[in-house]
Every structure is written in C-alpha cells, then in structure tokens.
Design an enzyme around this catalytic site. Structure first.
Site, PDB file in Angstrom:
ATOM      1  N   THR A  42     -11.292  25.191  30.304  1.00  0.00           N
ATOM      2  CA  THR A  42     -10.787  24.131  29.718  1.00  0.00           C
ATOM      3  C   THR A  42     -10.373  24.568  28.142  1.00  0.00           C
ATOM      4  OG1 THR A  42     -11.411  22.224  28.512  1.00  0.00           O
ATOM      5  CG2 THR A  42     -13.057  23.725  28.821  1.00  0.00           C
ATOM      6  N   TYR A  47     -19.871  20.802  26.711  1.00  0.00           N
ATOM      7  CA  TYR A  47     -19.150  20.749  27.852  1.00  0.00           C
ATOM      8  C   TYR A  47     -18.218  22.150  27.706  1.00  0.00           C
ATOM      9  CZ  TYR A  47     -14.701  20.467  30.495  1.00  0.00           C
ATOM     10  OH  TYR A  47     -13.575  20.558  31.304  1.00  0.00           O
TER      11      TYR A  47
END
Ligand code: UDP
Length: 328
Positions: free
Chosen positions: A117, A141
């Site tokens: 990501t 995250y």
C-alpha cells in the site's frame, strides 16, 4: 496451465484479479475466510473457505493443490480501524503473512505477489512519490504492510529461489466494466463508495474529513486507480515471476491526484444527486497527499493503464452501487 493460489480472492480487489486470471486461463484456487469477501464474487476457479492462521489447513491445501505461485490479498484494510485496533492489524496482516510464508517455504512455493500500500510512505516529502522514498508509515495499517515487505525482502536474500513482487496500491476504486463484481463491504469507509451510497440514500450525509490540510483546496489529495487496471498489474507481475523475473516493489497508481472536494463534485455530477456534505475534523491517520510515480511498473512490466479517468471510475462504481441496491 500454471496453478495459482489466491488468498482473499473473494474480496474486492482479489475478485477482480481472479476474474482477470480466469480470462487468461490459469488454474485458480481461492482461499478466503469470507469475513469481508463474498462467494458470488469468485468468477473463476475453486473457492475454499478457511483461515490463513490455520497452518494445518494450509499444509493440506498446499500439498493437494501444489501452486506455482501465490497472490496474497487477505488482509484488514481500514486505516482508522488500525489506529483503534493496532494488534488486529499486526495479527491479520503481518503475523498471518508470516504464517503463510513459513508454509510456502515448507512446500517449496517460491513465487509470491503481495498487496502492499501507499500507506507505507506516510507523509511523503516529494509528490509524486517513487519506490525509493523512505518508508515512514503514520498508521498501524501502513506499518503492518511495511513489516510484511521487510519479511519478504529478507526472505528473498536468504533464499535466492524465492521471488516476489510487492504492489503498493494507491486508492483503488471503481467496479468491473461488465458490472458483475464491485465493492461490497458491510461498513464501507472509502470515499467514492461512501459518496455514492450517500447519493443512493443509504446515508443521510457524506462527512468530509479535514478541510485545513496544506493542499490546494484544503482537503486530502489521492491517486485513484481503477480496480481493473490494478488487476492487469497483477497479471503482468505474475507473468514476470513465472518467466523467471526478478523481485520488485512497484507503485500502482496513475500519477494524478484529486482532492476530496473534486471527487465529491464529480460524484454529484455523475449521480445527479446534490447530496449533503458536512465538514468534519481530520480523520486519524490520513496523510495530506498521496500520488504515485508509476514509471517503474510501466517500464518493468509494460503496464498500460486503460481507465485513467476518474469519471469512468465513478461511473462503474455507481452502476455497481445501483445493481447492489436492487439485488444483493
Ligand atoms: N474521506 C472523507 N469522507 C469519507 C471517506 C473518506 O472525507 O466518508 C476522505 C479521507 O479522509 C481521505 C480521502 O477521503 O482524505 C480518501 O480516503 P479513503 O478512506 O477513501 O482512502 P485512504 O486514502 O484512507 O486509503
């Protein structure tokens, strides 16, 4: 034909990649616990419901299926939730991938594609951000994904047979051009989905998180990539690994940023609904701007985006929202 194990293949991005791999003729096994994925979304291959943390189930699966490569999507993905429940993210994203990698090593599976990501970059100093930029995630995250990238890096050093591609996704949106699959989370948090569901009447208003960022209109800027273009990046990465290509870490975005306000305005135009927008405080863990330098993936894999068009992204997502409202 080569056999590919796809973890999380019943989810939003995974299901679009499964569709694309099915069209290419690969033999597919989708392994998914269906916590956020859906059986109906798996348009190709065989679906096995199971947990990645269950090592003996994984061993049985690997012994029986003997994949040539693994594409690993299964993960938790909500930034704000990761701030509130960090251990869930280190468990589901980092520890579970470690478990999977240990199983793959035991079974001699040495081709791996990982869903990483843009959140690994944190607040980049230079925009667009390239793959050499420092990894300074600002939420659990992003950290959980960065830690997995480090596991992969070190494993590839220790085992020269092991090759991987980590794809760093920017903001994935839109739905299948044929309107068969799309985003179907129970509690969606992503901007385009929230805006369209608000237009459809599922929510009374769209909350706009943060209007005082150091960006042209004060709202966050993101690089939105159509899910079918992201799927084609996976197909190319897989072909490269299966042909003996080197490991790589690659950004997946278009290199073009849109502000939250721009996305909201376009969503209103496309839906024809002037839905209510309320201006709220900043959301935890949001960087002001994230835009990809995607020259490396174009150069290395010959990736050519076909839907670099925010209007197409929103139109396909809107068609899907309307279908879901009517049938699913
Ligand atoms: N956003 C917003 N309202 C929403 C959902 C998102 O204002 O209901 C903003 C969010 O704060 C961020 C941008 O839209 O600045 C993109 O957020 P999203 O959750 O879609 O993706 P992320 O960039 O967090 O992966």
């Amino acid at each position: 034909m080569k056999k590919i194990l796809v973890t999380g293949g019943a989810g939003y991005i995974g299901s679009h990649v499964v569709k694309a791999l099915g069209e290419e003729g690969y033999e597919l096994l989708v392994y998914d616990n269906l916590s956020t994925g859906n059986q109906w979304a798996v348009l190709a291959g065989r679906l096995v419901q199971g947990e990645l943390a269950d090592r003996s189930a994984l061993d049985r699966l690997l012994m029986e299926f003997r994949p040539d490569a693994v594409i690993h999507f299964a993960a938790s993905i909500v930034v704000s939730e990761s701030v509130a429940e960090p251990l869930k993210y280190y468990r589901n994203n980092t520890a579970t991938t470690l478990n999977l990698l240990e199983a793959l090593q035991a079974h001699g599976v040495n081709r791996f594609i990982f869903s990483s990501t843009a959140a690994v970059y944190g607040i980049p100093e230079v925009i667009p951000v390239d793959e050499q930029s420092p990894l300074l995630p600002i939420n659990p995250y992003g950290t959980s994904k960065m830690m997995t990238e480090l596991l992969l890096r070190d494993l590839a050093v220790a085992n020269p047979l092991f090759r991987y591609v980590a794809l760093r996704y920017f903001n994935v949106a839109g739905a299948d051009g044929g309107n068969r699959i799309g985003q179907a989370y129970k509690n969606p948090t992503h901007l385009i989905t929230r805006a369209l569901k608000t237009a459809a009447g599922s929510y009374p208003e769209l909350q706009l998180f943060g209007t005082d960022y150091d960006t042209p209109d004060g709202t966050c800027v993101r690089d939105y990539i159509h899910v079918d273009d992201l799927a084609s990046a996976h197909v190319l990465a897989l072909k490269s690994l299966l042909a003996g290509g080197e490991s790589a870490i690659l950004n997946c975005g278009y290199g073009r940023g849109y502000s939250v306000r721009e996305v909201v305005d376009l969503a209103k135009k496309i839906t024809g609904v002037d839905f209510t927008v309320t201006e709220e405080d900043r959301r935890d863990g949001d960087p002001p701007a994230l835009v990809a330098d995607s020259s490396l993936i174009q150069q290395l894999l010959g990736w050519k985006p076909e839907h670099d068009d925010l209007e197409y992204i929103i139109r396909t997502a809107w068609a899907w929202e309307q279908k879901m409202a009517g049938s699913i």
